[in-house]
Write a protein that holds these residues in place. Sequence first.
Motif, mmCIF file in Angstrom:
data_model
loop_
_atom_site.group_PDB
_atom_site.id
_atom_site.type_symbol
_atom_site.label_atom_id
_atom_site.label_comp_id
_atom_site.label_asym_id
_atom_site.label_seq_id
_atom_site.Cartn_x
_atom_site.Cartn_y
_atom_site.Cartn_z
ATOM 1 N N MET A 46 -22.629 -22.952 -2.444
ATOM 2 C CA MET A 46 -21.667 -23.693 -3.261
ATOM 3 C C MET A 46 -22.023 -23.494 -4.735
ATOM 4 O O MET A 46 -23.107 -23.864 -5.171
ATOM 5 N N THR A 47 -21.115 -22.890 -5.495
ATOM 6 C CA THR A 47 -21.337 -22.672 -6.923
ATOM 7 C C THR A 47 -20.227 -23.350 -7.727
ATOM 8 O O THR A 47 -19.180 -23.701 -7.182
ATOM 9 N N VAL A 48 -20.479 -23.503 -9.029
ATOM 10 C CA VAL A 48 -19.510 -24.140 -9.924
ATOM 11 C C VAL A 48 -19.099 -23.113 -10.969
ATOM 12 O O VAL A 48 -19.939 -22.402 -11.526
ATOM 13 N N ASP A 49 -17.796 -23.045 -11.232
ATOM 14 C CA ASP A 49 -17.262 -22.063 -12.164
ATOM 15 C C ASP A 49 -17.542 -22.478 -13.618
ATOM 16 O O ASP A 49 -17.347 -23.640 -13.996
ATOM 17 N N PHE A 50 -18.005 -21.512 -14.429
ATOM 18 C CA PHE A 50 -18.326 -21.811 -15.825
ATOM 19 C C PHE A 50 -17.078 -22.181 -16.629
ATOM 20 O O PHE A 50 -17.121 -23.043 -17.513
ATOM 21 N N GLU A 51 -15.956 -21.528 -16.329
ATOM 22 C CA GLU A 51 -14.723 -21.804 -17.073
ATOM 23 C C GLU A 51 -14.246 -23.231 -16.838
ATOM 24 O O GLU A 51 -13.757 -23.905 -17.744
ATOM 25 N N GLU A 52 -14.396 -23.692 -15.589
ATOM 26 C CA GLU A 52 -13.963 -25.045 -15.259
ATOM 27 C C GLU A 52 -14.795 -26.090 -15.997
ATOM 28 O O GLU A 52 -14.306 -27.157 -16.364
ATOM 29 N N CYS A 53 -16.102 -25.786 -16.197
ATOM 30 C CA CYS A 53 -16.947 -26.771 -16.883
ATOM 31 C C CYS A 53 -16.562 -26.892 -18.354
ATOM 32 O O CYS A 53 -16.675 -27.957 -18.945
ATOM 33 N N ILE A 54 -16.098 -25.799 -18.951
ATOM 34 C CA ILE A 54 -15.644 -25.857 -20.342
ATOM 35 C C ILE A 54 -14.417 -26.756 -20.460
ATOM 36 O O ILE A 54 -14.266 -27.543 -21.396
ATOM 37 N N LYS A 55 -13.544 -26.639 -19.446
ATOM 38 C CA LYS A 55 -12.318 -27.449 -19.449
ATOM 39 C C LYS A 55 -12.600 -28.896 -19.041
ATOM 40 O O LYS A 55 -11.774 -29.778 -19.308
ATOM 41 N N ASP A 56 -13.737 -29.123 -18.412
ATOM 42 C CA ASP A 56 -14.040 -30.445 -17.842
ATOM 43 C C ASP A 56 -12.896 -30.895 -16.937
ATOM 44 O O ASP A 56 -12.420 -32.035 -17.002
ATOM 45 N N SER A 57 -12.484 -29.970 -16.080
ATOM 46 C CA SER A 57 -11.321 -30.213 -15.227
ATOM 47 C C SER A 57 -11.684 -31.079 -14.021
ATOM 48 O O SER A 57 -12.869 -31.244 -13.695
ATOM 49 N N PRO A 58 -10.682 -31.647 -13.333
ATOM 50 C CA PRO A 58 -10.955 -32.414 -12.114
ATOM 51 C C PRO A 58 -11.680 -31.577 -11.060
ATOM 52 O O PRO A 58 -12.516 -32.101 -10.319
ATOM 53 N N ARG A 59 -11.331 -30.283 -11.006
ATOM 54 C CA ARG A 59 -12.016 -29.405 -10.052
ATOM 55 C C ARG A 59 -13.507 -29.306 -10.374
ATOM 56 O O ARG A 59 -14.357 -29.303 -9.480
ATOM 57 N N PHE A 60 -13.814 -29.227 -11.663
ATOM 58 C CA PHE A 60 -15.210 -29.169 -12.095
ATOM 59 C C PHE A 60 -15.954 -30.448 -11.709
ATOM 60 O O PHE A 60 -17.056 -30.391 -11.167
ATOM 61 N N ARG A 61 -15.350 -31.580 -11.964
ATOM 62 C CA ARG A 61 -16.013 -32.849 -11.652
ATOM 63 C C ARG A 61 -16.185 -33.038 -10.144
ATOM 64 O O ARG A 61 -17.207 -33.547 -9.681
ATOM 65 N N ALA A 62 -15.175 -32.598 -9.387
ATOM 66 C CA ALA A 62 -15.294 -32.695 -7.926
ATOM 67 C C ALA A 62 -16.398 -31.773 -7.419
ATOM 68 O O ALA A 62 -17.176 -32.136 -6.524
ATOM 69 N N GLY A 63 -16.479 -30.575 -8.012
ATOM 70 C CA GLY A 63 -17.537 -29.638 -7.627
ATOM 71 C C GLY A 63 -18.914 -30.175 -7.959
ATOM 72 O O GLY A 63 -19.866 -30.027 -7.172
ATOM 73 N N ILE A 64 -19.028 -30.804 -9.129
ATOM 74 C CA ILE A 64 -20.299 -31.406 -9.530
ATOM 75 C C ILE A 64 -20.720 -32.491 -8.544
ATOM 76 O O ILE A 64 -21.876 -32.576 -8.124
#
Length: 253
Positions: free
Chosen positions: A1-19
């Motif tokens: 399970m990895t987290v996308d770097f682009e999503e973390c810049i956006k602080d998107s819901p997908r990023f937070r769910a992945g975190i």
Amino acid sequence: MTVDFEECIKDSPRFRAGIDDVETDVVEIEAKLDKLVKLCSGMIEAGRAYVSANKLFVNGIKDLSQQCKKEETISILFDQAQRSIKQQLHTFIKEDIRKFKDTKKQFDRVREEMELAQVKNAQAPRNKVHEAEEATQALVLSRKAFRHLALDYVLQINVLQAKKKFEILDAMLSFMRAQYTLFQQGYNILDEIDPYMKKLAAQLDQLVIDSAVEKREMEHKHALIQQRTELYRLWGNDCRQTCGCFIASVYLI
């Protein structure tokens, strides 16, 4: 399970769910690894106690020649368990997971600061230009700090996720190899003493036969002595009845 770097810049819901998913996964794997390390420690201590007790037992039956090889092999297994599971996984928990948790604390703190800056910026009165500019500037700085730390956090997550795959597998494989060596050497030792065991088995068979023969001989002697005693008793009774033989009376006394 990895987290996308682009999503973390956006602080998107997908990023937070992945975190959230990664943090839950790390908590679970840490608990399982902690449990495994403790079980390994218990196994090592129990194994050493077994070796000590077994050595005393073997000394008791005076069979030291084969035991020396066996103890060396078991010691190799315990040493490998100490290195591969207890030390290697313990290091993974204390260093890699600890580093992840420390980064998570910083990330949570910076995210809270950014969210607080967003609230202050939204609530800043627009008719007060100075306060509005300060709130906007604080928001810009907090977002910059958040993005910087978010990138570091995602890197830490992805490195940990990649590393745990080979760290745990390497530890398990090393221990399996040690177990293979233990059982392989144990088999070789037993194979070496197989002729001696066959010789003992043949001696045991002969002892069983000799014991059976000896038993029959003793039973035969026992029966003869009983018959002789009975004949002497009958002969003594006849002597007393017919001639009052003094010798027979003395014999019976």
